[in-house]
Design a protein around this motif. Structure first.
Motif, short mmCIF file in Angstrom:
data_model
loop_
_atom_site.label_atom_id
_atom_site.label_comp_id
_atom_site.label_asym_id
_atom_site.label_seq_id
_atom_site.Cartn_x
_atom_site.Cartn_y
_atom_site.Cartn_z
N THR A 1 -40.39 -1.27 15.51
CA THR A 1 -40.32 -2.70 15.25
C THR A 1 -38.88 -3.15 15.47
O THR A 1 -37.93 -2.41 15.16
CB THR A 1 -40.76 -3.10 13.83
N ILE B 1 -36.52 -7.09 15.56
CA ILE B 1 -36.44 -8.54 15.53
C ILE B 1 -35.71 -8.91 16.83
O ILE B 1 -34.68 -8.32 17.16
CB ILE B 1 -35.62 -9.05 14.33
N LEU C 1 -40.58 -11.00 15.20
CA LEU C 1 -40.81 -9.63 14.76
C LEU C 1 -41.82 -9.01 15.71
O LEU C 1 -42.95 -9.49 15.83
CB LEU C 1 -41.33 -9.60 13.32
N GLN D 1 -38.01 -14.24 11.33
CA GLN D 1 -38.13 -13.00 10.56
C GLN D 1 -36.76 -12.34 10.40
O GLN D 1 -35.85 -12.55 11.20
CB GLN D 1 -39.06 -12.02 11.29
N GLY E 1 -37.32 -6.43 9.38
CA GLY E 1 -38.67 -5.91 9.52
C GLY E 1 -38.70 -4.40 9.31
O GLY E 1 -37.92 -3.67 9.90
N THR E 2 -39.59 -3.95 8.46
CA THR E 2 -39.78 -2.52 8.20
C THR E 2 -41.28 -2.27 8.11
O THR E 2 -42.08 -3.20 8.11
CB THR E 2 -39.12 -2.08 6.88
N VAL F 1 -46.58 -3.78 7.81
CA VAL F 1 -45.27 -4.27 8.24
C VAL F 1 -44.82 -5.33 7.24
O VAL F 1 -45.59 -6.23 6.90
CB VAL F 1 -45.35 -4.88 9.66
N SER G 1 -41.45 -7.97 6.03
CA SER G 1 -40.17 -8.58 6.38
C SER G 1 -39.94 -9.79 5.49
O SER G 1 -40.80 -10.18 4.71
CB SER G 1 -40.14 -9.00 7.86
N GLN H 1 -39.50 -13.75 5.90
CA GLN H 1 -39.78 -14.78 6.90
C GLN H 1 -39.59 -16.16 6.29
O GLN H 1 -40.07 -16.41 5.19
CB GLN H 1 -41.20 -14.66 7.45
#
Length: 172
Positions: free
Chosen positions: A47, A49, A56, A78, A81-82, A97, A99, A101
């Motif tokens: 992933t 950004i 994302l 976003q 992101g993880t 997922v 994040s 936002q």
């Protein structure tokens, strides 16, 4: 200084313990917050950004990172992101997922930070409609999610401040 408009984000992979590296350009002029993982079947996930609107994106690799498929986009605005991959039982292979936002809250019409979560049940090929939670009125950063053995998804986040204007008119 580097010309960031002419750069390309890339995924690198080595199959000889780091002696040599293969590069796969992602076709993004801007990207940050990379996160990687491997599904139980060996599929690689990445992933990032990217782009000016902070999209994302989730990339998949079925060949150990040599090539990456066109990404699934999970939306703009976003940050950080993880993801976490389910490893056991009915959660094996599910991907969550998470994040931060920016989104508009319906009740107030205000744009605020949310905890964003999107789930995939097909190895990251597609994602279900995301869930957004407005935990506070402050700016937040989501942290690394965890999936407990009973299926509880834990997404820690940190409140870190609110908009303030200094004497020079700068918002921080």
């Amino acid at each position: 200084s580097p010309d960031l408009k002419s750069t390309d984000c890339a995924a690198l992979v080595s199959f000889d313990g780091g002696q040599t590296w293969d590069r796969h350009n992602l076709g993004l002029k801007q990207c940050y917050d990379p996160w990687t993982g491997i599904l139980p079947d060996g599929t690689g996930l990445l992933t990032v950004i990217g782009n000016e609107s902070s999209d994302l994106m989730v990339y998949r690799s079925d060949d150990g990172g040599r090539t990456w498929r066109n990404p699934a986009s999970l939306g703009d605005s976003q940050d950080h992101g993880t993801f976490v991959i389910g490893r056991t039982g009915k959660y094996a292979g599910k991907i969550f997922v998470a994040s931060q936002q920016g989104a508009t809250e319906k009740a107030s019409g205000e744009t605020r930070d949310t905890v964003f979560v999107a789930q995939s049940i097909d190895g990251g090929r597609t994602f279900q409609e995301p869930v957004r939670v407005f935990p506070s009125n402050l700016h937040i950063t989501t942290m690394n999610p965890a999936l407990l053995s009973d299926g509880t998804l834990v997404i820690p986040y940190s409140d870190f401040g609110r908009d303030a204007v200094d004497g020079k008119g700068t918002v921080w």
